[in-house]
Design a protein around this motif. Structure first.
Motif, PDB file in Angstrom:
ATOM      1  N   GLY A   1       0.803  -1.217   0.000  1.00 42.76           N
ATOM      2  CA  GLY A   1       0.000   0.000   0.000  1.00 42.76           C
ATOM      3  C   GLY A   1       0.834   1.264   0.000  1.00 42.76           C
ATOM      4  N   LEU A   2       1.953   1.242   0.705  1.00 41.82           N
ATOM      5  CA  LEU A   2       2.841   2.411   0.693  1.00 41.82           C
ATOM      6  C   LEU A   2       3.331   2.709  -0.712  1.00 41.82           C
ATOM      7  CD1 LEU A   2       4.954   1.677   3.893  1.00 41.82           C
ATOM      8  CD2 LEU A   2       3.205   3.420   3.629  1.00 41.82           C
ATOM      9  N   VAL A   3       3.769   1.678  -1.398  1.00 41.74           N
ATOM     10  CA  VAL A   3       4.263   1.861  -2.768  1.00 41.74           C
ATOM     11  C   VAL A   3       3.108   2.184  -3.711  1.00 41.74           C
ATOM     12  CG1 VAL A   3       5.471   0.725  -4.675  1.00 41.74           C
ATOM     13  CG2 VAL A   3       6.218   0.333  -2.331  1.00 41.74           C
ATOM     14  N   ALA A   4       1.985   1.492  -3.543  1.00 40.87           N
ATOM     15  CA  ALA A   4       0.830   1.735  -4.411  1.00 40.87           C
ATOM     16  C   ALA A   4       0.301   3.157  -4.256  1.00 40.87           C
ATOM     17  CB  ALA A   4      -0.279   0.729  -4.106  1.00 40.87           C
TER      18      ALA A   4
ATOM     19  N   LEU B   1       2.195  13.932   1.816  1.00 36.92           N
ATOM     20  CA  LEU B   1       2.752  12.601   1.642  1.00 36.92           C
ATOM     21  C   LEU B   1       2.157  11.615   2.637  1.00 36.92           C
ATOM     22  CD1 LEU B   1       4.793  10.861   0.122  1.00 36.92           C
ATOM     23  CD2 LEU B   1       6.489  11.506   1.827  1.00 36.92           C
ATOM     24  N   ILE B   2       1.955  12.033   3.865  1.00 36.13           N
ATOM     25  CA  ILE B   2       1.417  11.134   4.889  1.00 36.13           C
ATOM     26  C   ILE B   2       0.009  10.675   4.513  1.00 36.13           C
ATOM     27  CG2 ILE B   2       0.745  10.923   7.317  1.00 36.13           C
ATOM     28  CD1 ILE B   2       3.759  11.072   6.877  1.00 36.13           C
ATOM     29  N   ILE B   3      -0.843  11.597   4.071  1.00 36.53           N
ATOM     30  CA  ILE B   3      -2.203  11.230   3.677  1.00 36.53           C
ATOM     31  C   ILE B   3      -2.164  10.336   2.450  1.00 36.53           C
ATOM     32  CG2 ILE B   3      -4.381  12.129   2.772  1.00 36.53           C
ATOM     33  CD1 ILE B   3      -4.238  14.289   4.785  1.00 36.53           C
ATOM     34  N   THR B   4      -1.256  10.604   1.519  1.00 36.82           N
ATOM     35  CA  THR B   4      -1.113   9.752   0.346  1.00 36.82           C
ATOM     36  C   THR B   4      -0.757   8.334   0.750  1.00 36.82           C
ATOM     37  OG1 THR B   4      -0.410  11.611  -1.026  1.00 36.82           O
ATOM     38  CG2 THR B   4       0.164   9.417  -1.802  1.00 36.82           C
ATOM     39  N   LEU B   5       0.173   8.188   1.687  1.00 37.22           N
ATOM     40  CA  LEU B   5       0.583   6.856   2.123  1.00 37.22           C
ATOM     41  C   LEU B   5      -0.541   6.144   2.871  1.00 37.22           C
ATOM     42  CD1 LEU B   5       4.252   7.568   3.240  1.00 37.22           C
ATOM     43  CD2 LEU B   5       3.456   6.555   1.104  1.00 37.22           C
TER      44      LEU B   5
ATOM     45  N   ALA C   1      -4.802   2.003   2.760  1.00 38.94           N
ATOM     46  CA  ALA C   1      -6.231   1.685   2.807  1.00 38.94           C
ATOM     47  C   ALA C   1      -6.725   1.202   1.444  1.00 38.94           C
ATOM     48  CB  ALA C   1      -7.024   2.903   3.264  1.00 38.94           C
ATOM     49  N   GLY C   2      -6.242   1.824   0.383  1.00 38.05           N
ATOM     50  CA  GLY C   2      -6.643   1.423  -0.961  1.00 38.05           C
ATOM     51  C   GLY C   2      -6.153   0.036  -1.323  1.00 38.05           C
ATOM     52  N   ALA C   3      -4.933  -0.292  -0.923  1.00 36.09           N
ATOM     53  CA  ALA C   3      -4.401  -1.626  -1.193  1.00 36.09           C
ATOM     54  C   ALA C   3      -5.180  -2.678  -0.418  1.00 36.09           C
ATOM     55  CB  ALA C   3      -2.924  -1.683  -0.831  1.00 36.09           C
TER      56      ALA C   3
ATOM     57  N   GLY D   1      -5.730   4.369  -6.128  1.00 36.16           N
ATOM     58  CA  GLY D   1      -6.146   5.426  -7.048  1.00 36.16           C
ATOM     59  C   GLY D   1      -7.588   5.843  -6.843  1.00 36.16           C
ATOM     60  N   VAL D   2      -8.457   4.877  -6.598  1.00 35.47           N
ATOM     61  CA  VAL D   2      -9.866   5.186  -6.350  1.00 35.47           C
ATOM     62  C   VAL D   2     -10.006   6.021  -5.079  1.00 35.47           C
ATOM     63  CG1 VAL D   2     -12.072   4.144  -5.683  1.00 35.47           C
ATOM     64  CG2 VAL D   2     -10.804   3.247  -7.632  1.00 35.47           C
ATOM     65  N   LEU D   3      -9.299   5.634  -4.022  1.00 35.97           N
ATOM     66  CA  LEU D   3      -9.386   6.409  -2.784  1.00 35.97           C
ATOM     67  C   LEU D   3      -8.779   7.799  -2.938  1.00 35.97           C
ATOM     68  CD1 LEU D   3      -8.748   3.886   0.117  1.00 35.97           C
ATOM     69  CD2 LEU D   3     -10.877   4.876  -0.664  1.00 35.97           C
ATOM     70  N   LEU D   4      -7.691   7.915  -3.685  1.00 34.51           N
ATOM     71  CA  LEU D   4      -7.105   9.237  -3.912  1.00 34.51           C
ATOM     72  C   LEU D   4      -8.039  10.126  -4.723  1.00 34.51           C
ATOM     73  CD1 LEU D   4      -3.365   8.369  -4.601  1.00 34.51           C
ATOM     74  CD2 LEU D   4      -4.251   9.735  -2.726  1.00 34.51           C
ATOM     75  N   LEU D   5      -8.683   9.566  -5.734  1.00 34.58           N
ATOM     76  CA  LEU D   5      -9.657  10.345  -6.511  1.00 34.58           C
ATOM     77  C   LEU D   5     -10.819  10.798  -5.635  1.00 34.58           C
ATOM     78  CD1 LEU D   5      -9.883   8.439  -9.907  1.00 34.58           C
ATOM     79  CD2 LEU D   5      -9.163  10.799  -9.557  1.00 34.58           C
ATOM     80  N   ALA D   6     -11.324   9.896  -4.817  1.00 36.72           N
ATOM     81  CA  ALA D   6     -12.428  10.253  -3.921  1.00 36.72           C
ATOM     82  C   ALA D   6     -11.999  11.343  -2.943  1.00 36.72           C
ATOM     83  CB  ALA D   6     -12.904   9.017  -3.164  1.00 36.72           C
ATOM     84  N   TYR D   7     -10.799  11.224  -2.405  1.00 32.99           N
ATOM     85  CA  TYR D   7     -10.293  12.231  -1.470  1.00 32.99           C
ATOM     86  C   TYR D   7     -10.157  13.590  -2.166  1.00 32.99           C
ATOM     87  CZ  TYR D   7      -7.284  14.610   1.867  1.00 32.99           C
ATOM     88  OH  TYR D   7      -6.768  15.520   2.746  1.00 32.99           O
ATOM     89  N   ASN D   8      -9.615  13.582  -3.386  1.00 36.75           N
ATOM     90  CA  ASN D   8      -9.459  14.841  -4.133  1.00 36.75           C
ATOM     91  C   ASN D   8     -10.814  15.469  -4.446  1.00 36.75           C
ATOM     92  OD1 ASN D   8      -6.690  14.731  -4.104  1.00 36.75           O
ATOM     93  ND2 ASN D   8      -6.526  13.793  -6.119  1.00 36.75           N
ATOM     94  N   LEU D   9     -11.804  14.646  -4.790  1.00 37.86           N
ATOM     95  CA  LEU D   9     -13.136  15.182  -5.071  1.00 37.86           C
ATOM     96  C   LEU D   9     -13.766  15.786  -3.822  1.00 37.86           C
ATOM     97  CD1 LEU D   9     -14.620  12.460  -7.444  1.00 37.86           C
ATOM     98  CD2 LEU D   9     -14.007  14.810  -8.027  1.00 37.86           C
TER      99      LEU D   9
END
Length: 97
Positions: free
Chosen positions: A10-13, A29-33, A38-40, A73-81
């Protein structure tokens, strides 16, 4: 595959998904990780439920990585939205006054 392997994956993903997700990176970076982990985990869970494969295929299998990166990616998109709506909603209300 164990939970520790999914966390490392998940860290790498999360980092890879951050590079692939379009738009401005509003999170740190922390939120991204954290979202990557969580996404992985979410991607692995969904894949095992949908495809009925125990633990996906293994840490070094391509399908495992794709699943983790898609989940992150799905979680990052949702977070950005969610964060873009909040910030644009606040500035929209303030400019109307």
């Amino acid at each position: 595959m164990g939970i520790l392997a999914w966390i490392i994956l998940g860290l790498v993903a999360g980092l890879v998904a951050r590079m692939l997700v379009p738009g401005k990176d509003s999170q740190g970076l922390i939120i991204t990780l954290v979202l990557g982990i969580a996404g992985a985990l979410l991607g692995g869970f969904v894949a095992t439920q949908v495809f009925h494969v125990a633990g996906i295929q293994g840490f070094f299998n391509l399908s495992t990585w794709v699943c983790a990166i898609l989940g992150a990616g799905v979680l990052l998109l949702a977070y950005n939205l969610l964060t873009s709506r909040r910030s644009s909603g606040r500035t929209g209300r303030a400019s109307r006054r």
